[in-house]
Scaffold this motif. Structure first.
Motif, short mmCIF file in Angstrom:
data_model
loop_
_atom_site.label_atom_id
_atom_site.label_comp_id
_atom_site.label_asym_id
_atom_site.label_seq_id
_atom_site.Cartn_x
_atom_site.Cartn_y
_atom_site.Cartn_z
N ALA A 53 0.82 -1.21 0.00
CA ALA A 53 0.00 0.00 0.00
C ALA A 53 0.86 1.26 0.00
CB ALA A 53 -0.93 -0.01 1.21
N THR A 54 1.96 1.25 0.73
CA THR A 54 2.84 2.41 0.77
C THR A 54 3.47 2.68 -0.58
OG1 THR A 54 3.30 2.02 3.10
CG2 THR A 54 4.84 3.42 1.92
N VAL A 55 3.96 1.64 -1.22
CA VAL A 55 4.56 1.81 -2.54
C VAL A 55 3.51 2.25 -3.55
CG1 VAL A 55 5.65 0.56 -4.45
CG2 VAL A 55 6.46 0.22 -2.13
N ASP A 56 2.31 1.71 -3.43
CA ASP A 56 1.23 2.08 -4.34
C ASP A 56 0.83 3.55 -4.18
OD1 ASP A 56 -0.72 1.56 -6.31
OD2 ASP A 56 -2.24 1.22 -4.77
N THR A 57 0.75 4.02 -2.94
CA THR A 57 0.34 5.41 -2.72
C THR A 57 1.44 6.41 -3.05
OG1 THR A 57 0.93 5.30 -0.38
CG2 THR A 57 -1.37 4.85 -0.97
N THR A 58 2.69 5.97 -3.07
CA THR A 58 3.78 6.88 -3.43
C THR A 58 4.15 6.78 -4.91
OG1 THR A 58 5.41 5.23 -2.73
CG2 THR A 58 4.77 6.90 -1.12
N ASN A 59 3.37 6.00 -5.68
CA ASN A 59 3.55 5.86 -7.13
C ASN A 59 4.93 5.35 -7.52
OD1 ASN A 59 0.91 6.73 -7.68
ND2 ASN A 59 1.56 8.86 -7.53
N ASN A 60 5.47 4.40 -6.77
CA ASN A 60 6.72 3.75 -7.13
C ASN A 60 6.42 2.40 -7.79
OD1 ASN A 60 8.62 5.68 -6.14
ND2 ASN A 60 8.04 5.07 -4.08
N GLN A 66 7.52 -6.51 -4.43
CA GLN A 66 7.00 -7.87 -4.58
C GLN A 66 8.13 -8.89 -4.62
OE1 GLN A 66 4.77 -7.41 -8.19
NE2 GLN A 66 2.83 -7.18 -7.11
N LEU A 67 9.16 -8.61 -5.38
CA LEU A 67 10.29 -9.54 -5.46
C LEU A 67 10.92 -9.78 -4.09
CD1 LEU A 67 12.19 -8.71 -8.75
CD2 LEU A 67 11.04 -10.82 -8.14
N GLY A 68 11.10 -8.73 -3.33
CA GLY A 68 11.67 -8.88 -1.99
C GLY A 68 10.77 -9.71 -1.08
N ILE A 69 9.49 -9.45 -1.13
CA ILE A 69 8.55 -10.20 -0.30
C ILE A 69 8.48 -11.66 -0.74
CG2 ILE A 69 6.10 -10.44 0.27
CD1 ILE A 69 6.03 -7.33 0.27
N PHE A 70 8.50 -11.89 -2.04
CA PHE A 70 8.45 -13.27 -2.52
C PHE A 70 9.73 -14.02 -2.19
CE2 PHE A 70 5.47 -11.53 -5.99
CZ PHE A 70 4.40 -11.56 -5.11
N ALA A 71 10.86 -13.34 -2.20
CA ALA A 71 12.12 -13.98 -1.79
C ALA A 71 12.06 -14.38 -0.32
CB ALA A 71 13.30 -13.06 -2.05
N ILE A 72 11.50 -13.51 0.50
CA ILE A 72 11.32 -13.85 1.91
C ILE A 72 10.33 -15.01 2.04
CG2 ILE A 72 10.40 -12.99 4.10
CD1 ILE A 72 11.56 -10.23 3.29
N GLY A 73 9.31 -15.03 1.21
CA GLY A 73 8.34 -16.14 1.22
C GLY A 73 8.97 -17.47 0.85
N ILE A 74 9.87 -17.44 -0.13
CA ILE A 74 10.58 -18.67 -0.51
C ILE A 74 11.43 -19.17 0.64
CG2 ILE A 74 12.33 -19.62 -2.06
CD1 ILE A 74 11.26 -17.58 -4.17
N ALA A 75 12.19 -18.27 1.24
CA ALA A 75 13.05 -18.65 2.37
C ALA A 75 12.22 -19.10 3.57
CB ALA A 75 13.96 -17.48 2.75
N GLY A 76 11.16 -18.37 3.86
CA GLY A 76 10.29 -18.74 4.97
C GLY A 76 9.61 -20.08 4.75
#
Length: 113
Positions: A53-60, A66-76
């Protein structure tokens, strides 16, 4: 500027996003039977949602988050797979879904979509 970004973030949060948090807690508790997991899971889901939501509201570009979160998801997921407290199928599922989403995000980045 910060106040307007926080205001946009608050406006972006809807009831369905708030309702998913207790649902995640219930599913995790029913799946694992562990109170700690059913508490930490919704916290992680909330942090992930706030990052998006933060990235979406700051237009980045949200794909890098997503890649960072998915990498954490793979490791987790891999850690959950080898854990004796959590069913192996659950960790494997988390890792595979995260791997799939990371792959599709990478394809989108390389294709310039």
């Amino acid at each position: 500027m910060v106040k307007s970004a926080i205001g946009r973030l608050v406006q972006r949060v809807e009831l369905k996003e708030v309702m998913i948090i207790p649902a995640v807690a219930i599913v995790l508790y029913l799946t694992t039977g562990d109170v700690f997991t059913s508490v930490i899971g919704p916290v992680v889901v909330t942090l992930v949602f706030l990052a998006f939501a933060t990235v979406d509201t700051t237009n980045n570009d949200i794909r890098y988050v997503q890649l960072g979160i998915f990498a954490i998801g793979i490791a987790g997921g891999a850690v959950m797979f080898i854990s004796t407290d959590i069913p192996a199928w659950f960790g494997g599922l988390v890792a595979l879904v995260s791997l799939w989403w990371a792959g599709t995000t990478l394809v989108n980045l390389f294709q310039g979509d």
